[in-house]
Scaffold this motif. Structure first.
Motif, PDB file in Angstrom:
ATOM      1  N   ALA A 170      -0.406  10.770 -10.077  1.00 61.04           N
ATOM      2  CA  ALA A 170      -0.506  11.257  -8.702  1.00 61.04           C
ATOM      3  C   ALA A 170      -0.440  10.105  -7.718  1.00 61.04           C
ATOM      4  N   ASP A 171       0.073  10.384  -6.521  1.00 59.63           N
ATOM      5  CA  ASP A 171       0.011   9.412  -5.445  1.00 59.63           C
ATOM      6  C   ASP A 171      -1.024   9.906  -4.436  1.00 59.63           C
ATOM      7  N   GLU A 172      -0.972   9.422  -3.210  1.00 58.42           N
ATOM      8  CA  GLU A 172      -2.000   9.766  -2.240  1.00 58.42           C
ATOM      9  C   GLU A 172      -1.863  11.192  -1.708  1.00 58.42           C
ATOM     10  N   THR A 173      -0.766  11.866  -2.025  1.00 55.58           N
ATOM     11  CA  THR A 173      -0.552  13.192  -1.451  1.00 55.58           C
ATOM     12  C   THR A 173      -0.367  14.306  -2.470  1.00 55.58           C
ATOM     13  N   ALA A 203      -9.354  16.047 -15.381  1.00 60.62           N
ATOM     14  CA  ALA A 203      -8.524  15.046 -14.706  1.00 60.62           C
ATOM     15  C   ALA A 203      -8.147  15.519 -13.306  1.00 60.62           C
ATOM     16  N   ARG A 204      -7.836  16.813 -13.180  1.00 66.08           N
ATOM     17  CA  ARG A 204      -7.483  17.363 -11.863  1.00 66.08           C
ATOM     18  C   ARG A 204      -8.699  17.351 -10.935  1.00 66.08           C
ATOM     19  N   ARG A 205      -9.863  17.652 -11.477  1.00 65.30           N
ATOM     20  CA  ARG A 205     -11.092  17.609 -10.680  1.00 65.30           C
ATOM     21  C   ARG A 205     -11.387  16.181 -10.221  1.00 65.30           C
ATOM     22  N   CYS A 206     -11.129  15.235 -11.103  1.00 69.22           N
ATOM     23  CA  CYS A 206     -11.335  13.822 -10.776  1.00 69.22           C
ATOM     24  C   CYS A 206     -10.422  13.392  -9.629  1.00 69.22           C
ATOM     25  N   ILE A 207      -9.167  13.866  -9.656  1.00 70.96           N
ATOM     26  CA  ILE A 207      -8.235  13.549  -8.574  1.00 70.96           C
ATOM     27  C   ILE A 207      -8.790  14.009  -7.232  1.00 70.96           C
ATOM     28  N   ARG A 208      -9.282  15.221  -7.195  1.00 74.84           N
ATOM     29  CA  ARG A 208      -9.734  15.781  -5.914  1.00 74.84           C
ATOM     30  C   ARG A 208     -10.976  15.047  -5.407  1.00 74.84           C
ATOM     31  N   CYS A 209     -11.878  14.673  -6.310  1.00 76.86           N
ATOM     32  CA  CYS A 209     -13.041  13.882  -5.901  1.00 76.86           C
ATOM     33  C   CYS A 209     -12.635  12.490  -5.449  1.00 76.86           C
ATOM     34  N   PHE A 210     -11.703  11.895  -6.178  1.00 80.42           N
ATOM     35  CA  PHE A 210     -11.232  10.542  -5.876  1.00 80.42           C
ATOM     36  C   PHE A 210     -10.602  10.493  -4.474  1.00 80.42           C
ATOM     37  N   VAL A 234      -5.013   3.027 -13.875  1.00 78.53           N
ATOM     38  CA  VAL A 234      -5.632   4.207 -14.501  1.00 78.53           C
ATOM     39  C   VAL A 234      -6.977   4.482 -13.838  1.00 78.53           C
ATOM     40  N   VAL A 235      -7.284   5.752 -13.616  1.00 75.84           N
ATOM     41  CA  VAL A 235      -8.582   6.169 -13.083  1.00 75.84           C
ATOM     42  C   VAL A 235      -9.256   7.067 -14.104  1.00 75.84           C
ATOM     43  N   CYS A 236     -10.454   6.698 -14.535  1.00 80.43           N
ATOM     44  CA  CYS A 236     -11.265   7.511 -15.452  1.00 80.43           C
ATOM     45  C   CYS A 236     -12.615   7.775 -14.810  1.00 80.43           C
ATOM     46  N   PHE A 237     -13.247   8.849 -15.209  1.00 88.42           N
ATOM     47  CA  PHE A 237     -14.632   9.091 -14.803  1.00 88.42           C
ATOM     48  C   PHE A 237     -15.523   8.683 -15.969  1.00 88.42           C
ATOM     49  N   ASN A 238     -16.314   7.645 -15.764  1.00 86.97           N
ATOM     50  CA  ASN A 238     -17.091   6.996 -16.827  1.00 86.97           C
ATOM     51  C   ASN A 238     -16.131   6.354 -17.826  1.00 86.97           C
ATOM     52  N   LYS A 239     -15.440   5.324 -17.361  1.00 88.81           N
ATOM     53  CA  LYS A 239     -14.351   4.726 -18.136  1.00 88.81           C
ATOM     54  C   LYS A 239     -14.832   4.122 -19.453  1.00 88.81           C
ATOM     55  N   ASN A 240     -16.080   3.680 -19.517  1.00 89.18           N
ATOM     56  CA  ASN A 240     -16.560   3.068 -20.759  1.00 89.18           C
ATOM     57  C   ASN A 240     -16.469   4.028 -21.934  1.00 89.18           C
ATOM     58  N   PHE A 241     -16.756   5.299 -21.685  1.00 89.04           N
ATOM     59  CA  PHE A 241     -16.685   6.300 -22.762  1.00 89.04           C
ATOM     60  C   PHE A 241     -15.240   6.509 -23.198  1.00 89.04           C
ATOM     61  N   ASP A 242     -14.353   6.815 -22.239  1.00 85.01           N
ATOM     62  CA  ASP A 242     -12.965   7.124 -22.583  1.00 85.01           C
ATOM     63  C   ASP A 242     -12.261   5.938 -23.219  1.00 85.01           C
ATOM     64  N   ASN A 258       0.802  -1.215   0.000  1.00 82.71           N
ATOM     65  CA  ASN A 258       0.000   0.000   0.000  1.00 82.71           C
ATOM     66  C   ASN A 258       0.839   1.271   0.000  1.00 82.71           C
ATOM     67  N   LYS A 259       2.162   1.122   0.084  1.00 81.28           N
ATOM     68  CA  LYS A 259       3.018   2.295   0.103  1.00 81.28           C
ATOM     69  C   LYS A 259       3.303   2.781  -1.313  1.00 81.28           C
ATOM     70  N   ASN A 260       3.432   4.082  -1.447  1.00 83.43           N
ATOM     71  CA  ASN A 260       3.827   4.703  -2.716  1.00 83.43           C
ATOM     72  C   ASN A 260       2.916   4.308  -3.884  1.00 83.43           C
ATOM     73  N   ARG A 261       1.624   4.206  -3.616  1.00 85.98           N
ATOM     74  CA  ARG A 261       0.698   3.892  -4.698  1.00 85.98           C
ATOM     75  C   ARG A 261       0.571   5.087  -5.633  1.00 85.98           C
ATOM     76  N   GLU A 262       0.548   4.820  -6.917  1.00 90.37           N
ATOM     77  CA  GLU A 262       0.375   5.865  -7.910  1.00 90.37           C
ATOM     78  C   GLU A 262      -0.751   5.489  -8.867  1.00 90.37           C
ATOM     79  N   TRP A 263      -1.473   6.508  -9.291  1.00 87.48           N
ATOM     80  CA  TRP A 263      -2.529   6.325 -10.283  1.00 87.48           C
ATOM     81  C   TRP A 263      -2.295   7.299 -11.433  1.00 87.48           C
TER      82      TRP A 263
END
Length: 281
Positions: free
Chosen positions: A151-154, A274-281, A207-215, A121-126
């Motif tokens: 981005a990582d957790e911080t 993408a930046r907005r998605c990070i903050r929500c995530f 990878v993290v997408c918002f509504n991944k099916n579309f992208d 769980n350390k140094n996780r990146e997305w």
């Protein structure tokens, strides 16, 4: 769903609860109320039950999909690695017994398993990914912009974005939405070049997408058309995650979620989304 059970309940308190909940058995109240009413009812229970006991269980956006509270009971709530459990009170015969921590083989295996999980769980990146297209039709529409943030957790580690060169004119609706113009796209990069750059960024990462099916539908199509290997491994859909975790919201558009979390919304561009998605995530 809210369930409240009580014993030694004063008649006045029963009357308060039956205004909002059904009494389906003596001391058992069930119903569906919003969070504000639920907290108000529990406050009344704790203030007015006197020497009685009460337990409340209600739906909640966590791994167990429920939360519970107790008042004046000998059953104690315990947090077990994020999972809440109820500890049964000891019988008189057990009061003098105290089992040492880690006394069983099962306990030792559990502790060892937790220790093994810590490094993972350390140094996780997305990679937070978003694309913009000139329409919604997979057969006819084309990608006009792509962006990725590592981005990582911080913090955000790196960012990338590219406008995709096009050979046709954008509609006024797309230009108004994205503020991307034909002139901007005329100076963009070739699609194949942009996809190779993106492939280098996402390879080996979640990878993290918002509504991944579309992208992913557009991206996988374009990777195939350009004779490139599709680089995506594990992909998290932030939209699906929000539907599991967020309550009391009218819809699950990214803009609505950002407003729910108090995140300012900027204009509709891939990097900003993408930046907005990070903050929500």
């Amino acid at each position: 769903m809210v369930v409240i059970t009580m014993n030694n309940c004063p008649p006045k308190l029963r009357g308060d609860l039956t205004k909002w909940l059904f009494e389906i058995h003596t001391g058992v109240y069930v119903g569906q109320v919003n969070a504000k009413v639920r907290e108000m009812l529990w406050s009344r229970v704790c203030q007015n039950i006197k020497d009685g006991q009460a337990v409340m269980v209600y739906s909640f956006a966590n791994e167990q999909h429920l939360e519970f509270r107790t008042h004046n009971t000998s059953w104690k709530m315990r947090d077990f690695d994020g999972i809440k459990l109820m500890m049964r009170p000891k019988s008189p015969a057990q009061m003098g017994e105290e089992l040492p921590s880690g006394f069983s083989n099962a306990s030792k295996r559990l502790i060892a398993g937790r220790r093994r999980k810590v490094p993972a769980n350390k140094n996780r990146e997305w990679v937070f990914l978003d694309i913009e297209t000139d329409g919604l039709d997979l057969e006819k529409s084309k990608m006009i912009e792509a962006a990725a943030l590592v981005a990582d957790e911080t913090e955000i580690k790196s960012s990338w974005s590219a406008l995709i060169k096009q050979d046709r004119i954008l509609s006024a609706k797309i230009t108004e939405l994205t503020h991307i113009t034909d002139e901007m796209l005329s100076q963009g990069v070739e699609l194949g070049c942009a996809l190779r750059q993106l492939s280098d960024i996402v390879e080996g990462k979640t990878v993290v997408c918002f509504n991944k099916n579309f992208d992913l539908t557009f991206l996988e199509r374009d990777f195939k058309k350009n004779g490139l290997e599709i680089p995506f491994g594990k992909v998290i859909d932030a939209l699906a995650l929000a539907r599991k975790r967020v309550r009391d919201i009218d819809n699950y558009k990214l803009g609505s979620l950002a407003e729910y979390f108090g995140i300012p919304c900027e204009r509709h561009r891939a990097l900003r989304i993408a930046r907005r998605c990070i903050r929500c995530f």
